[in-house]
Design a protein around this motif. Sequence first.
Motif, PDB file in Angstrom:
ATOM      1  N   LEU A 135       0.851  -1.186   0.000  1.00 27.30           N
ATOM      2  CA  LEU A 135       0.000   0.000   0.000  1.00 27.30           C
ATOM      3  C   LEU A 135       0.888   1.239   0.000  1.00 27.30           C
ATOM      4  O   LEU A 135       1.955   1.244   0.618  1.00 27.30           O
ATOM      5  CB  LEU A 135      -0.893   0.018   1.238  1.00 27.30           C
ATOM      6  N   ARG A 136       0.434   2.291  -0.687  1.00 25.79           N
ATOM      7  CA  ARG A 136       1.236   3.513  -0.771  1.00 25.79           C
ATOM      8  C   ARG A 136       0.330   4.736  -0.695  1.00 25.79           C
ATOM      9  O   ARG A 136      -0.820   4.704  -1.178  1.00 25.79           O
ATOM     10  CB  ARG A 136       2.034   3.544  -2.075  1.00 25.79           C
ATOM     11  N   PHE A 137       0.855   5.779  -0.066  1.00 22.52           N
ATOM     12  CA  PHE A 137       0.211   7.090  -0.106  1.00 22.52           C
ATOM     13  C   PHE A 137       1.166   8.043  -0.800  1.00 22.52           C
ATOM     14  O   PHE A 137       2.282   8.290  -0.315  1.00 22.52           O
ATOM     15  CB  PHE A 137      -0.108   7.610   1.298  1.00 22.52           C
ATOM     16  N   TYR A 141       5.328   4.459   1.673  1.00 23.35           N
ATOM     17  CA  TYR A 141       4.770   3.140   1.347  1.00 23.35           C
ATOM     18  C   TYR A 141       4.971   2.224   2.545  1.00 23.35           C
ATOM     19  O   TYR A 141       5.820   2.466   3.402  1.00 23.35           O
ATOM     20  CB  TYR A 141       5.381   2.545   0.077  1.00 23.35           C
ATOM     21  N   GLU A 142       4.158   1.196   2.624  1.00 24.96           N
ATOM     22  CA  GLU A 142       4.203   0.287   3.755  1.00 24.96           C
ATOM     23  C   GLU A 142       5.326  -0.719   3.546  1.00 24.96           C
ATOM     24  O   GLU A 142       5.341  -1.473   2.573  1.00 24.96           O
ATOM     25  CB  GLU A 142       2.847  -0.381   3.939  1.00 24.96           C
ATOM     26  N   HIS A 199      -1.347  -4.983   8.252  1.00 29.52           N
ATOM     27  CA  HIS A 199      -1.077  -4.957   6.815  1.00 29.52           C
ATOM     28  C   HIS A 199       0.061  -5.927   6.481  1.00 29.52           C
ATOM     29  O   HIS A 199       0.596  -6.615   7.331  1.00 29.52           O
ATOM     30  CB  HIS A 199      -0.772  -3.537   6.331  1.00 29.52           C
ATOM     31  N   GLY A 200       0.402  -6.018   5.267  1.00 29.92           N
ATOM     32  CA  GLY A 200       1.433  -6.938   4.823  1.00 29.92           C
ATOM     33  C   GLY A 200       1.529  -6.873   3.319  1.00 29.92           C
ATOM     34  O   GLY A 200       0.579  -6.491   2.630  1.00 29.92           O
ATOM     35  N   HIS A 201       2.683  -7.221   2.807  1.00 32.10           N
ATOM     36  CA  HIS A 201       2.866  -7.173   1.356  1.00 32.10           C
ATOM     37  C   HIS A 201       2.091  -8.298   0.683  1.00 32.10           C
ATOM     38  O   HIS A 201       1.975  -9.397   1.211  1.00 32.10           O
ATOM     39  CB  HIS A 201       4.349  -7.291   1.017  1.00 32.10           C
ATOM     40  N   GLY A 220      -2.630 -13.021   3.145  1.00 31.65           N
ATOM     41  CA  GLY A 220      -2.189 -13.944   4.188  1.00 31.65           C
ATOM     42  C   GLY A 220      -0.691 -14.053   4.350  1.00 31.65           C
ATOM     43  O   GLY A 220      -0.159 -13.937   5.459  1.00 31.65           O
ATOM     44  N   ILE A 221       0.026 -14.256   3.249  1.00 28.04           N
ATOM     45  CA  ILE A 221       1.454 -14.563   3.343  1.00 28.04           C
ATOM     46  C   ILE A 221       2.245 -13.375   3.885  1.00 28.04           C
ATOM     47  O   ILE A 221       3.141 -13.537   4.720  1.00 28.04           O
ATOM     48  CB  ILE A 221       1.998 -15.016   1.969  1.00 28.04           C
ATOM     49  N   GLY A 222       1.939 -12.172   3.420  1.00 28.47           N
ATOM     50  CA  GLY A 222       2.665 -10.999   3.897  1.00 28.47           C
ATOM     51  C   GLY A 222       2.501 -10.777   5.385  1.00 28.47           C
ATOM     52  O   GLY A 222       3.461 -10.428   6.096  1.00 28.47           O
ATOM     53  N   ARG A 223       1.297 -10.988   5.889  1.00 36.41           N
ATOM     54  CA  ARG A 223       1.081 -10.821   7.332  1.00 36.41           C
ATOM     55  C   ARG A 223       1.731 -11.956   8.123  1.00 36.41           C
ATOM     56  O   ARG A 223       2.240 -11.743   9.231  1.00 36.41           O
ATOM     57  CB  ARG A 223      -0.414 -10.746   7.637  1.00 36.41           C
TER      58      ARG A 223
END
Length: 400
Positions: free
Chosen positions: A131-133, A319-320, A361-363, A379-382
């Motif tokens: 996620l990005r701002f 960005y996260e 959050h997570g990628h 799921g995997i990113g978290r």
Amino acid sequence: MRESWRWFGPDDPVSLDSVRQTGATDIVSALHHVPTGDVWTVDEIQKYKSKIESGNSEHSQLVWSVVESIPVHENVKLGREGCDRYIDNWIASMENLAECGISTICYNFMPVIDWTRTDLKYRLSSGAYALRFDQKKFAAFDLFILKREGAYSDYTENEVSEAHDVYLQMSDEEREQLARNIIAGLPGRMTDAYTLDDFRKALAEYADMDHDQFRQNLAAFLNRVLPRAEAIGTHLAIHPDDPPRDMLGLPRIVCTAADLDTLFESHPSKANGITLCVGTYGSRPDNDLPQMARRFGSRIHFAHLRGVIRDPKEQRSFYEAEHLNSDIDMVKVISELLKEEKKRTGSESSPTKEIFIRPDHGHQMMDDIEKTVNPGYSGIGRLKGLAEIRGVIRALSATL
């Protein structure tokens, strides 16, 4: 610490069976199907709780421990006449949750919209997505897509020029996607997505609202809620505004350590606490997260552990990032939380001894890239983030 996992109900792409495989023990969820302002009945709470915990006799335990969130009705935030009935309903929902054994409630007081991002699938150099701002994209939306009345006064001439260049470079499809990203009903909201016209009308309701009045509206809400929360042993954990600054002409009042000082000076009740959302507070360079974790430790009932990397040329853009590789020293933050837990041991007046945490959050990565996911909640990113956080906790716990 209690390792928890955000679950959005039976339609969540990440099933409860999958959550069990992460090693998390506690579920963070909400009655997403109940309209904002309505009472969460004991019957509905128990039905939902049973869905989460029904497999416990045969599988590893999962307990619905944290609510995120009971939404605060917009009329309460606006301080409209007649909003007391919505506060009464919020209190009734809180009491019913307590009756069902759930006593930690994350909530927010963000006007109109929840967390805001310009990109829900920003490609990283690793090939994963985050996620990005992007401040320039956001300004382009505000000025040239939404065309908000009075927007130009919020930007410098140079910022308007840069936003215009960004707008001109976008295709019609990209402009539509940007608008959807910003105003759509994202995870955590419990309302339908806005159209642009709906969005303009909702923003216009706050045209004459300043920070002082908005704080008074939050105070009116807490004046009613906190005495009852304290009486039944419920811990309220307000989430910061995300991003933590004014935007779209809206007043934002939970952004900095100074904002929290104001909140606790006006409402010192022990039931009045925070969700330490590390990534949200950390998207402001003037927020020192380890220091905040130490300073407000006794008020932390829940923690969202994620980090962000800010654009060095535009600090409002971020960005996260990976959970342990960001602008925030996550190891120091976790250390402070563990020290706070140690302080609580043996204290009858403390909130819950263990702090609920979740990998926020997570990628979107690996096999999840081609799957339909809730933005930020694949799921995997978290799982990766939780594993990293768990390792830090184990290592630090051995030395404290």
